[in-house]
Scaffold this active site. Sequence first.
Site, PDB file in Angstrom:
ATOM      1  N   GLN A 115       0.830  -1.209   0.000  1.00  0.00           N
ATOM      2  CA  GLN A 115       0.000   0.000   0.000  1.00  0.00           C
ATOM      3  C   GLN A 115       0.864   1.259   0.000  1.00  0.00           C
ATOM      4  OE1 GLN A 115      -3.599  -0.660   0.454  1.00  0.00           O
ATOM      5  NE2 GLN A 115      -3.812   1.382  -0.402  1.00  0.00           N
ATOM      6  N   LYS A 130      -2.487  -0.933   6.536  1.00  0.00           N
ATOM      7  CA  LYS A 130      -3.516  -1.943   6.290  1.00  0.00           C
ATOM      8  C   LYS A 130      -3.998  -2.443   7.638  1.00  0.00           C
ATOM      9  CE  LYS A 130      -5.641  -3.874   2.835  1.00  0.00           C
ATOM     10  NZ  LYS A 130      -5.956  -3.286   1.521  1.00  0.00           N
ATOM     11  N   GLY A 169     -12.333   0.222   2.957  1.00  0.00           N
ATOM     12  CA  GLY A 169     -12.731  -1.184   2.842  1.00  0.00           C
ATOM     13  C   GLY A 169     -11.689  -2.026   2.135  1.00  0.00           C
ATOM     14  N   ASP A 170     -11.884  -3.323   2.196  1.00  0.00           N
ATOM     15  CA  ASP A 170     -11.095  -4.316   1.436  1.00  0.00           C
ATOM     16  C   ASP A 170     -11.951  -5.583   1.454  1.00  0.00           C
ATOM     17  OD1 ASP A 170      -8.253  -4.860   0.231  1.00  0.00           O
ATOM     18  OD2 ASP A 170      -8.559  -6.568   1.528  1.00  0.00           O
ATOM     19  N   THR A 214     -11.912   0.933  -7.963  1.00  0.00           N
ATOM     20  CA  THR A 214     -10.809  -0.021  -8.157  1.00  0.00           C
ATOM     21  C   THR A 214     -11.018  -0.810  -9.448  1.00  0.00           C
ATOM     22  OG1 THR A 214     -10.656  -0.174  -5.752  1.00  0.00           O
ATOM     23  CG2 THR A 214      -9.445  -1.810  -7.027  1.00  0.00           C
TER      24      THR A 214
END
Length: 449
Positions: A115, A130, A169-170, A214
């Site tokens: 990241q 993260k 978010g992820d 994304t």
Amino acid sequence: MTSSATDLIEDLFTRTVERNPGEPEFHQALHEVLESLGPVLVAHPEFADSGVLERLVEPERQIMFRVPWVDDSGRVVVNRGFRVQFNSALGPFKGGLRFHPSVNLSIMKFLGFEQTFKNALTGQGIGGAKGGSDFDPHGRSDAEIMRFCQSFMTELYRHIGADTDVPAGDIGVGGREIGYLFGQYRRITNRHETGVLTGKGLGWGGAEVRTEATGYGAVFFMQEMLSTRSERLEGKTAIISGSGNVAIYAIEKLQQLGARPITASDSTGFVIDEQGIDLELLKEVKERSRERISAYANRRPGARFVASGRVWEVPGQIAIPAATQNELGPDDAAALVKNGVIAVAEGSNMSCTPDAVELFRQAKVLFAPGKAANAGGVAVSALEMAQNAAREHWSFEKSEARLKSIMVDIHSAALQAAERYEHPGDYVVGANSAAFLRVASAMLDQGLV
Ligand code: NDP
């Protein structure tokens, strides 16, 4: 590359692995970056002299915490929460939260490290982090998800803030979870601090295009790669894995630009739909009713569900893996190459194993690493932060245009750096070198911290 640069990199890698035992994903991400930095280090000896590399591989802060909550049957469940604040030289820490049973410190560190580089590539002034938990949201009721999110935020709130660290978010964390997390943050702190999280609802500080960013961004990147070989998206058959946020909006943009995505998957298997994925049905199954992917095939005449087997064996000219790390190995890469794939863009982080990437390199397949191809999500998150700070709300069109221009810029920065550092056309070397230069220069300017 000179032998001293090679020795320095090998020595640092060996020492870092020894200090961080049992963290294979972190080691893999480190290796992939370090092995491509030789030419930059030769051109810039000042980075080695000031210990930038040693500092870059050590997170600034790693937080692990207990997350106790009560399930619908009244049973106490204890999960583990994480936030790895990797590097803030370029701006506040920024990176997603992942809720998945596989989450551990190694995965958090690999994602935080990646990241840092990804965020540097966006040029948006954001550091890398993260976080997440080994909580498994599958099969949990809304009330359980809410109680878990509230407990998670009851610790996390101490470590975040609009100028400190801004999660998003992820995997397993979408709009619903961000809503519950924000609600608890607001309640504990008595502050409606919109800048503390991104991916918020459009009615309370969220940005247009964040949900789509994304997936759309990965397709814009693919379009740029194809144009270097005078190829276009129109008419190309696309192989996609995953059926979450990234996969769905990659499919949407591919369709808008004339390509034909024919697959989607989840952890139970994949569907193949030769007519082209029915996007509305996919959204109904995965976003609204939260069913397994087989439900798509049950409702779509002509589509097939395959429970065992690999989606990468389905023939297509372009591929976007969009599920999870190491989902595409050497056998999968060989199958794609045999079937004539010309370009692969990682929608998920570190989708491809090193052997798979090497096979693409040998076969001269255009290959974009996740830190470049999937940077659109965090780039639009940074635009959300800017809009929150200015109390503005941009239109969908303006936001999408900004996303596209950021992806075009990342593509040219990676391509130019690849050329400059002796690997023309190699987006891995290009993205790593361009990102490293930005982070390392900021670290050098800011002294020994
Ligand atoms: P979602 O939770 O929305 O979707 C994840 C999808 O991948 C689901 O279909 C899920 O299936 C599948 N999946 C997850 N883990 C596994 C696994 N171990 N094996 C097989 N399938 C799996 O996540 P996102 O779409 O947000 O994220 C997908 C990838 O994109 C991740 O690597 C993430 O880090 C990356 N990414 C996401 C960004 C974003 O903005 N959301 C930004 C940049 C990168 P199932 O439901 O069965 O688990």
